[in-house]
Design an enzyme around this catalytic site. Structure first.
Site, PDB file in Angstrom:
ATOM      1  N   VAL A 105      38.079  46.837  34.953  1.00  0.00           N
ATOM      2  CA  VAL A 105      38.792  47.891  34.244  1.00  0.00           C
ATOM      3  C   VAL A 105      37.782  48.699  33.451  1.00  0.00           C
ATOM      4  O   VAL A 105      36.965  48.138  32.711  1.00  0.00           O
ATOM      5  CB  VAL A 105      39.819  47.256  33.273  1.00  0.00           C
ATOM      6  CG1 VAL A 105      40.569  48.324  32.505  1.00  0.00           C
ATOM      7  CG2 VAL A 105      40.774  46.350  34.029  1.00  0.00           C
ATOM      8  N   CYS A 106      37.819  50.013  33.581  1.00  0.00           N
ATOM      9  CA  CYS A 106      36.860  50.865  32.869  1.00  0.00           C
ATOM     10  C   CYS A 106      37.073  50.765  31.363  1.00  0.00           C
ATOM     11  O   CYS A 106      38.176  50.991  30.863  1.00  0.00           O
ATOM     12  CB  CYS A 106      37.021  52.319  33.288  1.00  0.00           C
ATOM     13  SG  CYS A 106      36.094  53.437  32.212  1.00  0.00           S
ATOM     14  N   ILE A 107      36.011  50.466  30.636  1.00  0.00           N
ATOM     15  CA  ILE A 107      36.140  50.245  29.191  1.00  0.00           C
ATOM     16  C   ILE A 107      36.554  51.507  28.441  1.00  0.00           C
ATOM     17  O   ILE A 107      37.423  51.451  27.566  1.00  0.00           O
ATOM     18  CB  ILE A 107      34.848  49.631  28.602  1.00  0.00           C
ATOM     19  CG1 ILE A 107      35.053  49.251  27.130  1.00  0.00           C
ATOM     20  CG2 ILE A 107      33.647  50.557  28.745  1.00  0.00           C
ATOM     21  CD1 ILE A 107      34.013  48.302  26.590  1.00  0.00           C
ATOM     22  N   PHE A 148      39.439  49.989  38.239  1.00  0.00           N
ATOM     23  CA  PHE A 148      40.627  50.656  37.704  1.00  0.00           C
ATOM     24  C   PHE A 148      40.206  51.716  36.694  1.00  0.00           C
ATOM     25  O   PHE A 148      39.492  51.423  35.724  1.00  0.00           O
ATOM     26  CB  PHE A 148      41.558  49.626  37.046  1.00  0.00           C
ATOM     27  CG  PHE A 148      42.102  48.625  38.029  1.00  0.00           C
ATOM     28  CD1 PHE A 148      43.319  48.839  38.669  1.00  0.00           C
ATOM     29  CD2 PHE A 148      41.381  47.469  38.344  1.00  0.00           C
ATOM     30  CE1 PHE A 148      43.816  47.917  39.589  1.00  0.00           C
ATOM     31  CE2 PHE A 148      41.868  46.547  39.263  1.00  0.00           C
ATOM     32  CZ  PHE A 148      43.090  46.768  39.886  1.00  0.00           C
ATOM     33  N   ALA A 167      40.124  52.247  29.219  1.00  0.00           N
ATOM     34  CA  ALA A 167      40.958  51.175  28.678  1.00  0.00           C
ATOM     35  C   ALA A 167      41.130  51.309  27.167  1.00  0.00           C
ATOM     36  O   ALA A 167      42.223  51.124  26.629  1.00  0.00           O
ATOM     37  CB  ALA A 167      40.355  49.816  29.015  1.00  0.00           C
TER      38      ALA A 167
END
Lengths: 128, 130, 100
Positions: free
Chosen positions: B77-79, B39, B82
């Site tokens: 989820v991409c840090i 994501f 995010a």
């Protein structure tokens, strides 16, 4: 970082959106920078409004202009990450009244057939 | 065959999360392997557990969580994306001095390298976005 | 190679760029708002019919039906697929390019 057990794939980043209006251009560049560490065979193409990402003379900082950081200089730094294959779609550039002298990095200009060939040669295409 | 999926838009705003879900589900039902769902951009908003949609609507976030549970899906989820958008797990909340975390069950936060690895390891990468 | 397009051709040029920059023999799947490009009787029909001479065109039926159209409204030669068919197309072709 090694290419995951020696596998080297052809990665193509397709940029079709203008900068600043949306975050896609900036976050696409962030993927390219991280991805460079994986030592894959990387190419970037700029099509449609994506060619505006490379426009010279972008002027804005967090404290001036639109209040957003100018990230266009990062394209110039890509060479240092061994990301050297940058291609621009000829028609997209011409439609927008631009030529390579308006761009802040060295690119290769491809016609329709060349661009279609380049895409068809890839293993993984990340589109933004 | 091994697929990786990239989801670039948030739930409810754009159909891409729905399309990605339907594609992923169909691939799994056909016996394919999903190496990872990554994501990115506003797609990270698919991972908030604070979503409360109307009762007669689909629950986009729970739907991903349930699919993950059923098939042991890796939802990443991409840090960086995010953090910009306020999606945190317990560790990140602690590290950033925030008093709450909001990551939904089945999702994990990790780096962009996970996307590149997803491209390297899978036979196909399919991108859903705007 | 499979190209996916998810934008209405009346709003964005994604389909136009896709058709211009894709090779003969490739497959193009229209889904989400791009399904409007697969319908009979629009200004786009001639473009799609022309593309069909050298490319395979597909449209996602659930997206067609959700928007009030039916399979019979689709330009003949454009094949309808469901999500399982979408998966098959991705599996059959070596790469996928999404014209977001």
């Amino acid at each position: 970082m090694d290419g995951e057990g020696g596998v080297i794939k052809k990665f193509l980043y397709v940029n079709r959106k203008a900068p600043y209006g949306t975050i896609y251009a900036l976050e696409s560049l962030e993927v390219v920078l991280i991805g460079a560490a994986f030592e894959q065979d990387v190419s970037l193409v700029f099509i449609d409004d994506g060619v505006y990402q490379l426009k010279k003379g972008q002027q804005t900082t967090v404290d001036s202009g639109i209040g957003v950081k100018d990230f266009s200089k990062t394209y110039r730094a890509l060479e240092g990450y061994d990301v050297e294959k940058l291609y621009v779609d000829k028609k997209s550039m011409e439609m927008r009244g631009l030529s390579t002298s308006d761009l802040n990095v060295d690119v290769e200009v491809l016609d329709d057939a060349q661009m279609a060939d380049l895409m068809a040669q890839q293993d993984i295409i990340l589109s933004f | 065959m091994k697929f990786s999926i990239m989801v670039n838009e948030g739930p409810y705003q754009h159909q891409s999360s729905d399309s990605a879900y339907q594609f992923t589900k169909a691939a799994l039902e056909k016996g394919h392997e999903i190496f990872r769902v990554f994501f990115y951009h506003d797609g990270v908003n698919n991972a908030t557990c604070l979503t409360v949609p109307p009762q007669d609507d689909r629950h986009v976030v729970n739907r991903w969580s349930e699919l993950s549970k059923k098939y042991n899906l890796d939802l990443v989820v991409c840090i960086a994306a995010a953090q910009r958008r306020g999606i945190l797990d317990d560790n990140e909340a602690k590290r950033q001095g925030k008093n709450a975390s909001n990551i939904a069950e089945g999702f994990r936060i990790s780096g962009l390298g996970q996307l590149i690895e997803a491209g390297i390891q899978a036979d196909r990468l399919v991108v859903f976005g705007d | 190679m499979l190209h996916t397009v998810n934008k209405s051709p009346f709003e964005k040029n994604s389909l136009e760029s896709c058709l211009r920059l894709s090779k003969e023999g490739c497959a193009v799947l229209l889904f989400e708002d791009a399904v409007y490009g697969a319908l009979k009787g629009t200004q786009l029909e001639a473009t799609v019919v022309e593309a069909l001479k050298s490319k395979k065109m597909y449209v996602l039926l659930p997206d067609i039906e959700a928007r009030g159209m039916r399979a019979e409204d689709v330009i003949s030669g454009v094949q309808t697929v469901d999500y399982a068919g979408f998966v098959d197309l991705v599996a059959e072709k070596a790469t996928v390019q999404a014209w977001l």
